[in-house]
Design an enzyme around this catalytic site. Structure first.
Site, short mmCIF file in Angstrom:
data_model
loop_
_atom_site.label_atom_id
_atom_site.label_comp_id
_atom_site.label_asym_id
_atom_site.label_seq_id
_atom_site.Cartn_x
_atom_site.Cartn_y
_atom_site.Cartn_z
N TYR A 30 -8.88 15.40 -9.50
CA TYR A 30 -7.77 14.65 -10.12
C TYR A 30 -6.78 15.64 -10.78
CZ TYR A 30 -5.65 11.46 -13.61
OH TYR A 30 -4.80 10.73 -14.39
N ASP A 75 0.89 -1.16 0.00
CA ASP A 75 0.00 0.00 0.00
C ASP A 75 0.93 1.21 0.00
OD1 ASP A 75 -1.59 2.14 0.59
OD2 ASP A 75 -2.65 1.20 2.26
P1 NAD Z 1 -5.33 2.15 -12.75
O1 NAD Z 1 -6.45 2.63 -11.92
O2 NAD Z 1 -5.64 1.22 -13.88
O3 NAD Z 1 -4.24 1.43 -11.84
C1 NAD Z 1 -3.86 1.92 -10.60
C2 NAD Z 1 -3.34 0.75 -9.77
O4 NAD Z 1 -2.95 1.26 -8.50
C3 NAD Z 1 -4.39 -0.33 -9.52
O5 NAD Z 1 -3.90 -1.60 -9.87
C4 NAD Z 1 -4.66 -0.24 -8.02
O6 NAD Z 1 -4.94 -1.48 -7.42
C5 NAD Z 1 -3.35 0.34 -7.51
N1 NAD Z 1 -3.52 1.03 -6.24
C6 NAD Z 1 -4.55 1.76 -5.81
N2 NAD Z 1 -4.33 2.21 -4.57
C7 NAD Z 1 -3.11 1.75 -4.21
C8 NAD Z 1 -2.33 1.88 -3.04
N3 NAD Z 1 -2.78 2.57 -1.98
N4 NAD Z 1 -1.12 1.30 -3.01
C9 NAD Z 1 -0.66 0.59 -4.07
N5 NAD Z 1 -1.37 0.41 -5.20
C10 NAD Z 1 -2.59 0.99 -5.28
O7 NAD Z 1 -4.55 3.43 -13.27
P2 NAD Z 1 -3.66 3.58 -14.57
O8 NAD Z 1 -4.55 3.92 -15.71
O9 NAD Z 1 -2.74 2.44 -14.71
O10 NAD Z 1 -2.87 4.92 -14.22
C11 NAD Z 1 -1.62 4.90 -13.58
C12 NAD Z 1 -1.16 6.34 -13.40
O11 NAD Z 1 -1.10 6.98 -14.67
C13 NAD Z 1 -2.05 7.21 -12.52
O12 NAD Z 1 -1.26 8.12 -11.81
C14 NAD Z 1 -2.89 7.97 -13.52
O13 NAD Z 1 -3.31 9.19 -13.01
C15 NAD Z 1 -1.89 8.16 -14.65
N6 NAD Z 1 -2.54 8.39 -15.93
C16 NAD Z 1 -3.26 7.41 -16.53
C17 NAD Z 1 -3.88 7.66 -17.74
C18 NAD Z 1 -4.68 6.59 -18.45
O14 NAD Z 1 -5.32 6.90 -19.46
N7 NAD Z 1 -4.68 5.35 -18.00
C19 NAD Z 1 -3.76 8.92 -18.34
C20 NAD Z 1 -3.06 9.91 -17.66
C21 NAD Z 1 -2.41 9.64 -16.47
N1 SER Z 2 -7.22 8.82 -18.79
C1 SER Z 2 -7.18 9.67 -17.65
C2 SER Z 2 -8.54 9.95 -17.14
O1 SER Z 2 -9.45 9.98 -17.94
C3 SER Z 2 -6.50 10.97 -18.01
O2 SER Z 2 -5.62 11.26 -17.02
O3 SER Z 2 -8.70 10.15 -15.97
#
Ligand code: NAD
Ligand code: SER
Length: 312
Positions: A139, A49
Protein backbone atom coordinates in the site's frame (compact mmCIF):
# COMPACT_ATOMS: atom_id res chain seq x y z
CA UNK A 1 -21.05 24.58 -13.54
CA UNK A 2 -19.03 21.43 -14.19
CA UNK A 3 -19.72 18.57 -11.79
CA UNK A 4 -17.56 16.75 -9.24
CA UNK A 5 -17.35 12.97 -9.52
CA UNK A 6 -16.44 10.95 -6.42
CA UNK A 7 -15.07 7.49 -7.30
CA UNK A 8 -15.19 5.00 -4.41
CA UNK A 9 -18.04 7.04 -2.92
CA UNK A 10 -19.50 4.24 -0.78
CA UNK A 11 -16.35 3.90 1.33
CA UNK A 12 -15.33 5.48 4.63
CA UNK A 13 -14.20 8.81 3.17
CA UNK A 14 -16.56 8.89 0.18
CA UNK A 15 -19.70 8.60 2.31
CA UNK A 16 -18.76 11.81 4.13
CA UNK A 17 -17.08 13.57 1.20
CA UNK A 18 -20.16 13.27 -1.04
CA UNK A 19 -22.28 14.96 1.63
CA UNK A 20 -19.58 17.57 2.35
CA UNK A 21 -19.36 18.45 -1.34
CA UNK A 22 -23.16 18.55 -1.65
CA UNK A 23 -23.27 21.12 1.17
CA UNK A 24 -20.54 23.29 -0.35
CA UNK A 25 -21.39 23.15 -4.07
CA UNK A 26 -24.95 21.77 -4.19
CA UNK A 27 -26.14 18.15 -4.49
CA UNK A 28 -26.96 18.69 -8.18
CA UNK A 29 -23.25 19.33 -8.87
CA UNK A 30 -22.00 16.07 -7.33
CA UNK A 31 -22.02 12.54 -8.79
CA UNK A 32 -21.26 9.57 -6.54
CA UNK A 33 -19.86 6.36 -8.04
CA UNK A 34 -18.59 3.03 -6.78
CA UNK A 35 -18.14 -0.54 -7.95
CA UNK A 36 -20.81 -1.49 -5.36
CA UNK A 37 -24.38 -0.17 -5.56
CA UNK A 38 -24.90 2.91 -3.41
CA UNK A 39 -27.41 5.45 -2.20
CA UNK A 40 -26.31 9.01 -1.47
CA UNK A 41 -29.69 10.67 -0.98
CA UNK A 42 -30.11 13.70 -3.21
CA UNK A 43 -26.78 13.05 -4.95
CA UNK A 44 -26.99 11.03 -8.18
CA UNK A 45 -25.25 7.63 -8.11
CA UNK A 46 -23.67 5.83 -11.07
CA UNK A 47 -21.98 2.41 -11.07
CA UNK A 48 -18.34 2.45 -12.09
CA UNK A 49 -15.35 0.14 -11.91
CA UNK A 50 -12.37 2.51 -12.00
CA UNK A 51 -10.43 -0.10 -13.97
CA UNK A 52 -12.94 0.34 -16.82
CA UNK A 53 -11.31 3.36 -18.53
CA UNK A 54 -13.81 3.68 -21.44
CA UNK A 55 -16.76 3.75 -19.02
CA UNK A 56 -14.99 6.37 -16.88
CA UNK A 57 -14.59 8.55 -19.96
CA UNK A 58 -18.26 8.11 -20.93
CA UNK A 59 -19.44 9.10 -17.44
CA UNK A 60 -17.20 12.17 -17.45
CA UNK A 61 -18.54 13.30 -20.82
CA UNK A 62 -22.20 12.47 -20.16
CA UNK A 63 -22.29 14.21 -16.78
CA UNK A 64 -20.08 17.19 -17.65
CA UNK A 65 -17.54 16.32 -14.95
CA UNK A 66 -14.76 18.84 -14.26
CA UNK A 67 -13.31 17.48 -11.02
CA UNK A 68 -12.62 13.88 -10.01
CA UNK A 69 -12.07 12.72 -6.42
CA UNK A 70 -10.45 9.29 -6.78
CA UNK A 71 -10.97 7.30 -3.58
CA UNK A 72 -11.14 3.72 -4.90
CA UNK A 73 -8.15 1.77 -3.56
CA UNK A 74 -7.14 -1.14 -1.34
CA UNK A 75 -5.92 0.04 2.06
CA UNK A 76 -2.89 -1.14 4.01
CA UNK A 77 -4.11 -4.30 5.75
CA UNK A 78 -6.22 -5.57 2.83
CA UNK A 79 -3.46 -4.80 0.35
CA UNK A 80 -1.02 -7.03 2.28
CA UNK A 81 -3.46 -9.94 1.72
CA UNK A 82 -3.53 -9.35 -2.06
CA UNK A 83 -0.43 -7.37 -3.11
CA UNK A 84 -0.68 -7.81 -6.89
CA UNK A 85 -4.31 -6.78 -7.07
CA UNK A 86 -3.65 -3.86 -4.71
CA UNK A 87 -0.91 -2.62 -7.01
CA UNK A 88 -3.17 -2.99 -10.05
CA UNK A 89 -6.15 -1.20 -8.52
CA UNK A 90 -4.19 1.57 -6.80
CA UNK A 91 -1.98 2.37 -9.81
CA UNK A 92 -4.21 1.67 -12.84
CA UNK A 93 -7.09 3.56 -11.27
CA UNK A 94 -4.85 6.60 -10.85
CA UNK A 95 -3.46 6.36 -14.39
CA UNK A 96 -6.97 6.15 -15.86
CA UNK A 97 -7.82 9.48 -14.25
CA UNK A 98 -4.45 11.16 -14.89
CA UNK A 99 -4.60 10.24 -18.57
CA UNK A 100 -8.06 11.80 -18.98
CA UNK A 101 -6.78 14.99 -17.35
CA UNK A 102 -3.77 14.97 -19.67
CA UNK A 103 -6.18 14.77 -22.65
CA UNK A 104 -8.11 17.74 -21.24
CA UNK A 105 -11.26 15.75 -20.39
CA UNK A 106 -10.99 16.70 -16.66
CA UNK A 107 -9.88 20.03 -15.13
CA UNK A 108 -8.90 18.91 -11.62
CA UNK A 109 -8.08 15.72 -9.69
CA UNK A 110 -8.00 14.93 -5.99
CA UNK A 111 -6.08 11.77 -5.16
CA UNK A 112 -5.33 10.80 -1.55
CA UNK A 113 -1.95 9.63 -0.39
CA UNK A 114 -1.27 8.40 3.15
CA UNK A 115 1.11 8.36 6.10
CA UNK A 116 1.93 4.90 4.67
CA UNK A 117 4.35 6.53 2.21
CA UNK A 118 6.78 6.70 5.13
CA UNK A 119 8.74 3.71 6.40
CA UNK A 120 10.92 2.51 9.25
CA UNK A 121 13.86 4.72 8.20
CA UNK A 122 11.72 7.90 8.32
CA UNK A 123 12.03 10.13 11.43
CA UNK A 124 8.92 9.13 13.39
CA UNK A 125 8.31 12.20 15.52
CA UNK A 126 6.91 15.27 13.77
CA UNK A 127 7.72 13.68 10.40
CA UNK A 128 8.72 16.44 7.93
CA UNK A 129 7.11 17.05 4.54
CA UNK A 130 10.33 16.09 2.77
CA UNK A 131 12.28 13.25 4.33
CA UNK A 132 13.47 9.67 3.86
CA UNK A 133 10.64 7.55 2.40
CA UNK A 134 11.22 3.80 2.27
CA UNK A 135 7.75 2.25 2.74
CA UNK A 136 7.63 -1.49 3.48
CA UNK A 137 3.96 -2.22 2.62
CA UNK A 138 2.52 -2.71 -0.87
CA UNK A 139 0.00 0.00 0.00
CA UNK A 140 2.77 2.46 0.97
CA UNK A 141 4.76 1.63 -2.16
CA UNK A 142 1.66 2.29 -4.31
CA UNK A 143 1.04 5.61 -2.56
CA UNK A 144 4.67 6.68 -2.93
CA UNK A 145 4.67 5.78 -6.63
CA UNK A 146 1.32 7.55 -7.01
CA UNK A 147 2.77 10.72 -5.50
CA UNK A 148 5.67 10.68 -7.95
CA UNK A 149 3.26 10.19 -10.89
CA UNK A 150 0.97 13.01 -9.74
CA UNK A 151 3.92 15.39 -9.58
CA UNK A 152 5.14 14.14 -12.96
CA UNK A 153 1.77 14.71 -14.67
CA UNK A 154 1.62 18.18 -13.17
CA UNK A 155 5.16 19.15 -14.22
CA UNK A 156 5.08 17.52 -17.64
CA UNK A 157 1.46 17.98 -18.76
CA UNK A 158 0.16 20.77 -16.49
CA UNK A 159 -2.41 18.49 -14.81
CA UNK A 160 -4.04 20.20 -11.80
CA UNK A 161 -3.77 17.26 -9.42
CA UNK A 162 -3.85 17.86 -5.65
CA UNK A 163 -3.23 15.46 -2.80
CA UNK A 164 -3.12 14.99 0.96
CA UNK A 165 -1.26 12.36 2.96
CA UNK A 166 -4.25 11.50 5.17
CA UNK A 167 -3.54 10.18 8.65
CA UNK A 168 -5.81 7.39 9.99
CA UNK A 169 -9.35 8.68 9.63
CA UNK A 170 -12.05 8.24 12.27
CA UNK A 171 -15.74 8.44 11.45
CA UNK A 172 -19.08 6.77 12.12
CA UNK A 173 -21.05 7.12 8.87
CA UNK A 174 -19.40 4.24 6.93
CA UNK A 175 -17.14 1.60 8.41
CA UNK A 176 -13.47 1.61 7.38
CA UNK A 177 -12.32 -0.56 4.49
CA UNK A 178 -9.30 -2.51 5.78
CA UNK A 179 -6.62 -0.19 7.13
CA UNK A 180 -4.16 -0.52 10.00
CA UNK A 181 -5.68 2.48 11.78
CA UNK A 182 -9.20 0.95 11.76
CA UNK A 183 -8.92 -0.02 15.45
CA UNK A 184 -9.58 3.62 16.32
CA UNK A 185 -13.04 3.30 14.75
CA UNK A 186 -13.82 -0.28 15.84
CA UNK A 187 -13.09 0.62 19.48
CA UNK A 188 -16.08 3.01 19.57
CA UNK A 189 -18.46 0.43 18.07
CA UNK A 190 -17.32 -2.26 20.53
CA UNK A 191 -17.41 0.14 23.48
CA UNK A 192 -21.09 0.85 22.83
CA UNK A 193 -22.10 -2.66 21.73
CA UNK A 194 -20.08 -4.89 24.10
CA UNK A 195 -18.38 -2.64 26.66
CA UNK A 196 -14.98 -4.11 25.77
CA UNK A 197 -12.52 -4.24 22.89
CA UNK A 198 -9.55 -6.45 21.96
CA UNK A 199 -7.01 -4.30 20.15
CA UNK A 200 -4.65 -5.72 17.51
CA UNK A 201 -2.01 -3.08 18.28
CA UNK A 202 0.10 -2.69 21.45
CA UNK A 203 -1.21 -0.27 24.05
CA UNK A 204 1.52 2.32 23.42
CA UNK A 205 1.42 2.39 19.57
CA UNK A 206 1.20 6.05 18.62
CA UNK A 207 -0.19 6.86 15.17
CA UNK A 208 -1.29 10.08 13.46
CA UNK A 209 -5.11 10.22 13.26
CA UNK A 210 -7.83 12.69 12.30
CA UNK A 211 -11.58 13.10 12.75
CA UNK A 212 -13.39 12.82 9.41
CA UNK A 213 -14.96 16.27 9.58
CA UNK A 214 -11.47 17.79 9.62
CA UNK A 215 -10.36 15.57 6.72
CA UNK A 216 -13.35 16.56 4.58
CA UNK A 217 -12.78 20.23 5.30
CA UNK A 218 -9.08 19.88 4.40
CA UNK A 219 -9.94 18.07 1.16
CA UNK A 220 -12.46 20.63 -0.08
CA UNK A 221 -10.32 23.58 1.10
CA UNK A 222 -7.34 22.19 -0.81
CA UNK A 223 -9.42 21.74 -3.96
CA UNK A 224 -10.89 25.23 -3.71
CA UNK A 225 -7.54 26.94 -3.01
CA UNK A 226 -6.04 29.22 -5.67
CA UNK A 227 -3.92 27.17 -8.08
CA UNK A 228 -0.93 29.44 -7.40
CA UNK A 229 -1.10 28.58 -3.66
CA UNK A 230 -0.57 24.87 -4.31
CA UNK A 231 3.21 24.53 -4.16
CA UNK A 232 3.37 20.76 -3.56
CA UNK A 233 2.10 18.47 -6.31
CA UNK A 234 3.16 15.15 -4.80
CA UNK A 235 1.10 15.26 -1.58
CA UNK A 236 0.76 17.46 1.51
CA UNK A 237 1.48 16.22 5.04
CA UNK A 238 -1.63 16.73 7.17
CA UNK A 239 -1.77 16.44 10.96
CA UNK A 240 -4.68 16.03 13.33
CA UNK A 241 -4.33 14.13 16.60
CA UNK A 242 -1.70 11.57 17.60
CA UNK A 243 -2.67 9.04 20.27
CA UNK A 244 -2.17 5.42 21.35
CA UNK A 245 -4.78 2.70 22.03
CA UNK A 246 -4.49 3.16 25.79
CA UNK A 247 -5.14 6.89 25.46
CA UNK A 248 -8.25 6.52 23.30
CA UNK A 249 -9.51 3.85 25.74
CA UNK A 250 -9.02 6.24 28.69
CA UNK A 251 -10.98 8.93 26.82
CA UNK A 252 -13.84 6.48 26.14
CA UNK A 253 -13.89 5.52 29.83
CA UNK A 254 -14.76 9.12 30.69
CA UNK A 255 -18.10 8.47 28.92
CA UNK A 256 -18.45 4.72 29.57
CA UNK A 257 -16.67 4.00 32.88
CA UNK A 258 -17.08 0.19 32.63
CA UNK A 259 -15.35 -0.01 29.23
CA UNK A 260 -12.27 -2.28 29.14
CA UNK A 261 -9.55 -2.91 26.56
CA UNK A 262 -7.24 -5.88 26.04
CA UNK A 263 -4.41 -6.36 23.55
CA UNK A 264 -3.61 -9.13 21.07
CA UNK A 265 -1.19 -8.07 18.34
CA UNK A 266 -1.44 -9.31 14.77
CA UNK A 267 0.38 -8.51 11.49
CA UNK A 268 -0.86 -4.90 11.60
CA UNK A 269 1.53 -4.17 14.49
CA UNK A 270 4.49 -4.40 12.06
CA UNK A 271 2.77 -1.99 9.69
CA UNK A 272 2.00 0.49 12.48
CA UNK A 273 5.59 0.26 13.74
CA UNK A 274 6.85 1.36 10.31
CA UNK A 275 4.71 4.54 10.25
CA UNK A 276 5.20 7.95 11.89
CA UNK A 277 3.90 8.78 15.35
CA UNK A 278 3.19 12.42 14.53
CA UNK A 279 3.30 14.64 11.45
CA UNK A 280 4.65 18.13 10.68
CA UNK A 281 2.03 19.78 8.45
CA UNK A 282 3.48 23.30 8.40
CA UNK A 283 3.55 23.38 4.56
CA UNK A 284 -0.22 22.78 4.37
CA UNK A 285 -0.70 25.52 6.97
CA UNK A 286 1.50 27.98 5.06
CA UNK A 287 0.26 27.23 1.54
CA UNK A 288 -3.51 26.92 1.91
CA UNK A 289 -4.27 27.79 5.52
CA UNK A 290 -4.89 24.32 6.97
CA UNK A 291 -5.73 24.02 10.69
CA UNK A 292 -7.38 21.05 12.41
CA UNK A 293 -10.32 21.57 14.78
CA UNK A 294 -10.87 18.25 16.57
CA UNK A 295 -8.86 16.87 19.49
CA UNK A 296 -9.19 13.43 21.13
CA UNK A 297 -11.83 14.61 23.63
CA UNK A 298 -14.06 16.45 21.14
CA UNK A 299 -13.74 13.64 18.60
CA UNK A 300 -14.67 10.99 21.19
CA UNK A 301 -17.76 12.92 22.26
CA UNK A 302 -18.86 13.27 18.60
CA UNK A 303 -18.13 9.63 17.75
CA UNK A 304 -20.11 8.27 20.69
CA UNK A 305 -23.01 10.64 20.02
CA UNK A 306 -23.09 9.82 16.28
CA UNK A 307 -22.74 6.06 16.80
CA UNK A 308 -25.45 5.94 19.49
CA UNK A 309 -27.79 7.56 16.97
CA UNK A 310 -26.70 5.20 14.18
CA UNK A 311 -26.88 2.01 16.26
CA UNK A 312 -30.15 3.02 17.90
P1 NAD B 1 -12.68 2.39 1.64
O1 NAD B 1 -12.09 1.05 1.48
O2 NAD B 1 -13.57 2.64 2.81
O3 NAD B 1 -13.50 2.79 0.33
C1 NAD B 1 -13.05 2.51 -0.96
C2 NAD B 1 -14.27 2.42 -1.87
O4 NAD B 1 -13.80 2.14 -3.18
C3 NAD B 1 -15.24 1.31 -1.49
O5 NAD B 1 -16.55 1.81 -1.37
C4 NAD B 1 -15.12 0.31 -2.64
O6 NAD B 1 -16.33 -0.34 -2.94
C5 NAD B 1 -14.68 1.21 -3.77
N1 NAD B 1 -13.98 0.46 -4.81
C6 NAD B 1 -13.14 -0.57 -4.68
N2 NAD B 1 -12.72 -0.99 -5.88
C7 NAD B 1 -13.30 -0.18 -6.80
C8 NAD B 1 -13.24 -0.11 -8.20
N3 NAD B 1 -12.52 -0.98 -8.91
N4 NAD B 1 -13.94 0.86 -8.83
C9 NAD B 1 -14.69 1.74 -8.11
N5 NAD B 1 -14.80 1.71 -6.78
C10 NAD B 1 -14.11 0.75 -6.11
O7 NAD B 1 -11.48 3.44 1.61
P2 NAD B 1 -11.42 4.88 2.25
O8 NAD B 1 -10.99 4.74 3.67
O9 NAD B 1 -12.64 5.64 1.95
O10 NAD B 1 -10.16 5.48 1.47
C11 NAD B 1 -10.30 6.20 0.28
C12 NAD B 1 -8.92 6.63 -0.18
O11 NAD B 1 -8.28 7.39 0.85
C13 NAD B 1 -7.97 5.48 -0.52
O12 NAD B 1 -7.13 5.87 -1.58
C14 NAD B 1 -7.13 5.36 0.73
O13 NAD B 1 -5.87 4.84 0.45
C15 NAD B 1 -7.03 6.81 1.17
N6 NAD B 1 -6.73 6.94 2.59
C16 NAD B 1 -7.65 6.56 3.52
C17 NAD B 1 -7.34 6.68 4.87
C18 NAD B 1 -8.31 6.28 5.95
O14 NAD B 1 -7.95 6.29 7.12
N7 NAD B 1 -9.55 5.94 5.62
C19 NAD B 1 -6.09 7.20 5.25
C20 NAD B 1 -5.17 7.52 4.26
C21 NAD B 1 -5.51 7.43 2.92
N1 SER C 1 -5.85 4.48 7.43
C1 SER C 1 -5.01 3.99 6.39
C2 SER C 1 -4.60 2.59 6.64
O1 SER C 1 -4.48 2.23 7.79
C3 SER C 1 -3.78 4.87 6.27
O2 SER C 1 -3.58 5.12 4.96
O3 SER C 1 -4.38 1.87 5.72
Amino acid sequence: MKKSLVIGANGQIGSDLVQGLAQRIGAENVIASDIREGNHGEVQFVSLDILDAPKLKTIIEEHNVGTVYLLAALLSATAEQNPMFAWKLNMEGLFNVLELAKEGAIDQIFWPSSIAVFGPTTPRENTPQTTVMEPTTVYGISKQAGERWCEYYHNKYGVDVRSIRYPGLISYKAEPGGGTTDYAVAIYYKALQEGKYECYLKSDTYLPMMYMEDAIKATIDLMQAEESDIKIRSSYNLAGISFSPVEIAEEIKKHLPDFSISYQQDFRQNIADSWPKSIDDSKAQEDWGWKNSYELDTMTAEMLKGLKRKLG
